[in-house]
Design an enzyme around this catalytic site. Structure first.
Site, PDB file in Angstrom:
ATOM      1  N   GLY A 142       0.752  -1.336   0.001  1.00 29.42           N
ATOM      2  CA  GLY A 142      -0.041  -0.102   0.135  1.00 29.42           C
ATOM      3  C   GLY A 142       0.774   1.279   0.146  1.00 29.42           C
ATOM      4  CB  SER A 143       0.155   4.513   1.287  1.00 31.55           C
ATOM      5  OG  SER A 143      -1.228   4.517   0.893  1.00 31.55           O
ATOM      6  CB  VAL A 144       4.960   2.285   3.111  1.00 28.12           C
ATOM      7  CG1 VAL A 144       4.300   2.534   4.779  1.00 28.12           C
ATOM      8  CG2 VAL A 144       4.205   0.477   2.973  1.00 28.12           C
TER       9      VAL A 144
END
Lengths: 724, 368
Positions: free
Chosen positions: A316-318
């Site tokens: 995801g966003s990491v």
């Protein structure tokens, strides 16, 4: 001569006597020949057989090396103990002399070992599947020296007492998934114990002793002896005190979020050294096969896995820092660029939603990071193109093992570039459709923290050889290894700056520690099972870097399948990381940065109306110094006015009065970024009420900061889920 | 007929004393370990062997000075006595499942009638044949009586049971018949009969056949029938050329049970090596030679046959013992003369040597 028919009998006797002597002489010569064959020609072979018969080769196990933390704290040690084995042949020989010897032996051994005499008798009678007696049987292992000595004294036929060793992990579950464990023979099975088994195990020695037919020692000298070489000690880069905080934090995260598992890594970005690595649930390496709390063996064995390197998931966003690095590194984005987010983006004819379905509106590059806007990153990805993005994915080392020195590291997965279309590219841009391991993610952030220079993560710092008495003979330090410059230093530092914004104003706010500059990013990803995303199953990740001006620590925290009622990384893992940072700063004596210290201003609580004593106590709790002015039973007013943010330790003047005309004015404090609970506590201390709407963290407040309101007023706030 | 008595054969005497000394030393070396373990006295066996040696030497000196011609008239009574004793022994309490011993007072002391029987047969045959002279060439008078007497004693000893001693008696009877000048055809017939009987006896029972052929490949059953042969070979082989050194045997640590008895030659081989074993065999060859020489130079046929019989008995036992130790024949319990531990055997052997020495004192020619 009496003629031929009647020969002289005496002559015959003489002849026969000579013949007889000749025969005897010949036979005796033949026996000498036979002896020559046996004693000269066959001697070497027979001597070898005889020596085999006379000698007992007793193996002396080498002492397994210790595993220590970077400060020399013992994490795994070997305690020496002994074992009892039986050589069946000798017992069977002895049984010919004494039919009851097995029973007698079983009784004697039982008295010393504490096992039932029947159990031992069974071992003495052990047979192979074909019904023949076994060659040797282990009677008992890991007995202590006093028991061993008693058994030695008995001099029982076939019984051999020799050294054994027991692996002992003094801290139980502590660092278990990194350390691994050994089997009963002291061979490494998991973790460092397995990876560094060759170093740890040493070389066994042996003693050759001469024994009589019943395996009792002969009064001759020991014929041969070789000292065992002790195993080397392994010194980890792990810092026991940091590990302790991390384990506590991860354990709490697991419990609070009712999660499936939780993992954290603390890494030194400059060297790649792992300072802490924890996974929960874990196991006790002293007894790794304990079934307590597990459904089946598979589940029990899963607890051994070091999820920091074996857990692969869509991050995801990491993962957005990879896209961001590519964009910055290729100069594809500038501070003036604007990204518009209507809550979705049409890619390849498909509508891909942003996590915030109402949209983020128009944002700068810094803002798409702070807001973790998926639409912004899809747009970037499109700009970068799959070839360049893949170049950066490879440069960061994704889908290949990082090379960290632990066992069973997973490489993760990226789809072949040929199969990447616009939709796949868009997904990868914000961290879906690619799997990573925690250690890969931590390494990627460490690379940014280290000015774009990627270091190989490693957990062993030094290998020491010691002699019999434990003196260090040789020490090999593991040198930090540069993997590659992923991106130039400027770009990395620029990105690091943007990531700091994520903490100060973005979704990573909960990881913030007063007085310290921290950069980081959160990520919440839906889990895919069988090719479909499953609702209610998430992995939340936070990776942070601190201190920003001279990064010494990268903290990675992930929680797998948190309670779906509160699953956003900003709420699940960012606070855990914040706690870990705070603990690290304290334990490593990292001083707070004075430039950012304004933020440790404290809102002056409202003590008006309290008795002098209560008011002083209340203010002292918050660290203010107090000056009392005038006389009276209650506090009528304070200077400064309640609600103002002032430096901790400042002087507060209490104006005492009789309780009739005291000040009712309170200054409204800043509530933005607080949770509902935190805001309520703060307003309570000022005598104000909270009127909240929405959920998540406060993004708007009314009246605004600094407004003067009457005590008892309601402050309206709007809350929103911030970032993902 | 009685000649002037000269001095005895000193070489023979010296050889016997040397063998006796070697025996004492080796018995001590071989027995001290198990004696210490089982008797709590490392000298237990040695002390007994020393006493028996003393008694044996006394008997030897007595016989040395006892005119052997006077033995002739005792030959029949002694034979009858030994046959009676062989019958009596069958009714004595068994020891190790065999009725071989007649106790003298305490049970630990005793003698084996078969030891007397061996010598009484020799004495009887020497006396009887020397009286018959040429009739030895006849089957009925010269061969059959001795074959029957030998057979009787063989059977009596066999049912004790003690096959090896019984067999030794037969062999010695046969050798005496050869020496005495029996016809080759008669001897061949006897030999064929003996071989046939042995073959039937051996093949009649499977276990006997197995046991008797175990020496051909002792490793087939290393813990059973092959055990003793293997242990003996390991002792000899590990001794090599030079030996492990006096007293340094490992095999005597219970690998060879009762090493001081029938397998003492193996311990000699282990401790003193090929040189030691060859030395011992040479002493026996010399002894045989001096015995045969005594027989050749004896003044009369009785002396000749008596000397030949005694020499043959010693040589046969030596050969059997060493052949067993070297796994050249099936394992049987025959002691090594003068060397193995054993009271009655040693005493009677020394007494017989005394007779031999006495005969040598009447030699027809000068001793060289």
């Amino acid at each position: 001569m009496r003629g031929v028919k009647n020969p002289n009998i005496n002559l015959i006797i003489r002849k026969r006597l000579v013949i007889l002597f000749g025969i005897i002489f010949f036979i005796m010569l033949a026996l000498i020949g036979r002896l020559g064959w046996i004693q000269i020609v066959q001697s070497p072979y027979l001597q070898k057989l005889a020596v085999e018969q006379w000698t007992n080769d007793v193996k002396i196990d080498a002492k397994r090396g210790k595993i220590l933390d970077r400060n020399g704290e013992e994490l795994a040690i070997s305690a020496s103990c002994e074992r009892v084995d039986l050589y069946m042949r000798d017992l069977l020989n002895a049984e010919k002399e004494n039919k009851d010897i097995k029973k007698e032996m079983a009784a004697k051994l039982s008295a010393i070992l504490g096992d039932s005499s029947d159990t031992i008798l069974k071992k003495l009678n052990a047979t192979l599947s074909n019904g023949k007696p076994m060659n040797s049987v282990t009677i008992k292992r890991r007995i202590d020296k006093s028991q061993a000595d008693k058994i030695r004294e008995l001099k029982l036929p076939g019984i051999v007492v020799s050294e054994d060793s027991k692996r002992y992990y003094p801290n139980g579950n502590f660092l278990a998934n990194v350390l691994g464990f050994t089997n009963i023979d002291g061979a490494g099975q998991e973790g460092i114990e397995l990876k560094y088994d060759k170093e740890l195990k040493g070389t066994p020695g042996w003693v050759v002793m001469e024994a009589d037919r019943y395996r009792r020692e002969m009064p001759y000298n020991i014929s041969d002896y070789k000292d065992p070489v002790n195993g080397n000690d392994i010194i980890l880069s792990i810092d026991e005190s940091i590990q302790l905080y991390v384990e506590k934090a991860v354990e709490n995260a697991l419990i609070e979020n009712k999660a499936k598992s939780a993992t954290a890594i603390v890494m030194d970005p400059k060297t790649g050294e792992i300072l802490a690595m924890a996974t929960k649930p874990d196991f006790d390496p002293n007894d790794p096969k304990k079934m307590d709390g597990y459904k089946d063996v598979q589940e029990m064995m899963k607890s051994w896995s070091n999820r920091a390197v074996t857990f692969t998931y869509e991050p995801g966003s990491v993962f957005k820092i990879v896209t961001a690095t590519a964009a910055l590194g290729e100069n594809l984005v500038s501070d003036t660029d604007r990204f518009n987010c209507p809550g979705y983006k049409i890619v390849g004819g498909r509508r891909i939603k942003c996590w915030k379905t109402v949209g983020h509106g128009s944002q700068s590059f810094a803002e798409i990071l702070q807001n973790s806007c998926n639409v912004g990153f899809m747009t970037l990805g499109e700009k970068i193109g799959k070839d360049t993005l893949y170049k950066y994915i490879d440069a960061f080392g994704f889908s290949k093992p990082t090379g960290i020195d632990v066992t069973f590291e997973e490489p993760g997965y990226k789809m072949p570039i040929s199969k990447v279309g616009p939709v796949e590219l868009a997904n990868i841009s914000f961290g879906q459709g690619i799997t990573v391991t925690p250690i890969q993610m931590a390494s990627a952030y460490a690379t940014i923290a280290n000015g774009g220079k990627m270091m190989e993560p490693h957990i062993v710092k030094e290998i020491q050889s010691t002699d019999k008495d434990g003196n260090i003979i040789e020490s090999r330090k593991i040198q930090p290894k540069v993997i590659r410059q992923v991106v130039d230093e400027n770009t990395a530092n620029k990105l690091k700056g943007y990531l700091e914004g994520v903490i100060t104003v973005g979704g990573g706010h909960q990881a913030y520690v007063d007085g310290y500059r921290i950069a980081g990013k959160t990520g919440t990803a839906q889990k895919a099972e069988g090719g479909r995303y499953v609702s209610g199953k998430y992995v939340t990740t936070f990776v942070g870097i601190a201190p920003v001006d001279d990064p010494q620590f990268v903290v990675y925290v992930s929680v797998d399948e948190p309670d779906p009622s509160k699953y956003y990384a900003s709420m699940v893992v960012a606070p855990v990381a914040g706690q870990i940072f705070k603990d690290i700063f304290i334990s490593r004596n990292v001083p707070p940065n004075n430039d950012t210290k304004s933020s440790i201003d404290i809102v002056l609580p409202n003590v008006i109306g309290m008795s002098e004593k209560d008011a002083i106590n209340r203010l002292k709790v918050s660290g203010f110094s107090v000056e009392v002015d005038g006389t009276g039973s209650v506090v009528g007013n304070t200077n400064p006015i309640p609600g103002l943010s002032i430096k901790s330790g400042s002087k507060v003047i209490l104006y005492m009065g009789n309780g009739q005309n005291y000040n009712n004015k309170v200054i409204v404090p800043n509530l933005k970024g607080l949770s509902e609970k935190e805001a309520k506590e703060l307003l309570d201390s000022l005598g104000l009420k909270l009127n909240a709407s929405g959920s998540g963290f406060i993004v708007k407040q009314n009246p605004d900061v600094g407004s003067s309101v009457q005590k008892g007023s309601s402050i309206g706030v709007v809350m929103e889920v911030v970032g993902d | 007929m009685a000649k002037k008595r000269g001095s005895c054969d000193f070489i023979l005497l010296l050889i016997v004393l040397m063998l006796l000394s070697i025996g004492l030393i080796m018995v001590f070396s071989a027995s001290s370990v198990s004696d210490l373990a089982y008797q709590n006295d490392a000298y237990y066996t040695f002390k007994r062997q020393l006493s028996w040696s003393g008694i044996g030497l006394l008997a030897m000196v007595f016989m040395m000075n006892f005119d052997y011609h006077r033995l002739k008239k005792f030959s029949k009574p002694i034979l009858v006595l030994s046959i009676i004793l062989l019958v009596i022994v069958l009714f004595m309490p068994a020891k190790h499942n065999a009725n071989r011993w007649i106790g003298l007072g305490s049970t630990s002391l005793g003698f084996q009638p078969s030891e007397i029987a061996k010598f009484s047969v020799i004495l009887y045959m020497a006396a009887s044949i020397s009286d018959k002279k040429d009739k030895i060439r006849s089957f009925v008078y010269g061969v059959l009586p001795y074959a029957l007497i030998g057979g009787l004693i063989f059977v009596l000893i066999l049912i004790e049971p003690n096959l090896s001693v019984a067999g030794t008696v037969l062999i010695v009877v046969f050798l005496l018949l050869i020496t005495a000048g029996s016809k080759k055809s008669h001897l061949t017939l006897l030999a064929l009969l003996g071989i046939a009987a042995a073959a039937v006896f051996t093949l009649s029972e499977d276990y006997r056949y197995k046991r008797l052929t175990a020496f051909l490949d002792p490793w087939k059953d290393p813990l059973g029938d092959g055990y003793q042969a293997i242990q003996s070979l390991l002792a000899l082989g590990s001794g090599g050329l030079m030996g492990a050194g006096l007293g340094k045997s490992r095999q005597k640590f219970f690998y060879i049970p009762e090493a001081q008895n029938d397998f003492i030659f193996s311990i000699i081989g282990e401790e003193l090596g090929f040189f030691g074993t060859t030395g011992v065999i040479f002493l026996f060859i010399l002894l045989t030679w001096r015995g045969v020489k005594t027989a050749l130079n004896a003044p009369d046929m009785f002396g000749s046959l008596l000397a030949a019989g005694i020499t043959s008995l010693i040589a046969v036992q030596t050969i059997i013992n060493i052949a067993v130790a070297t796994s050249s024949m099936p394992v049987t319990g025959i002691p090594l003369p003068f060397i193995s531990y054993g009271g009655s055997s040693l005493t009677f052997t020394l007494a017989a040597v005394g007779v031999l020495l006495n005969i040598s004192r009447y030699s027809k020619v000068d001793r060289d």
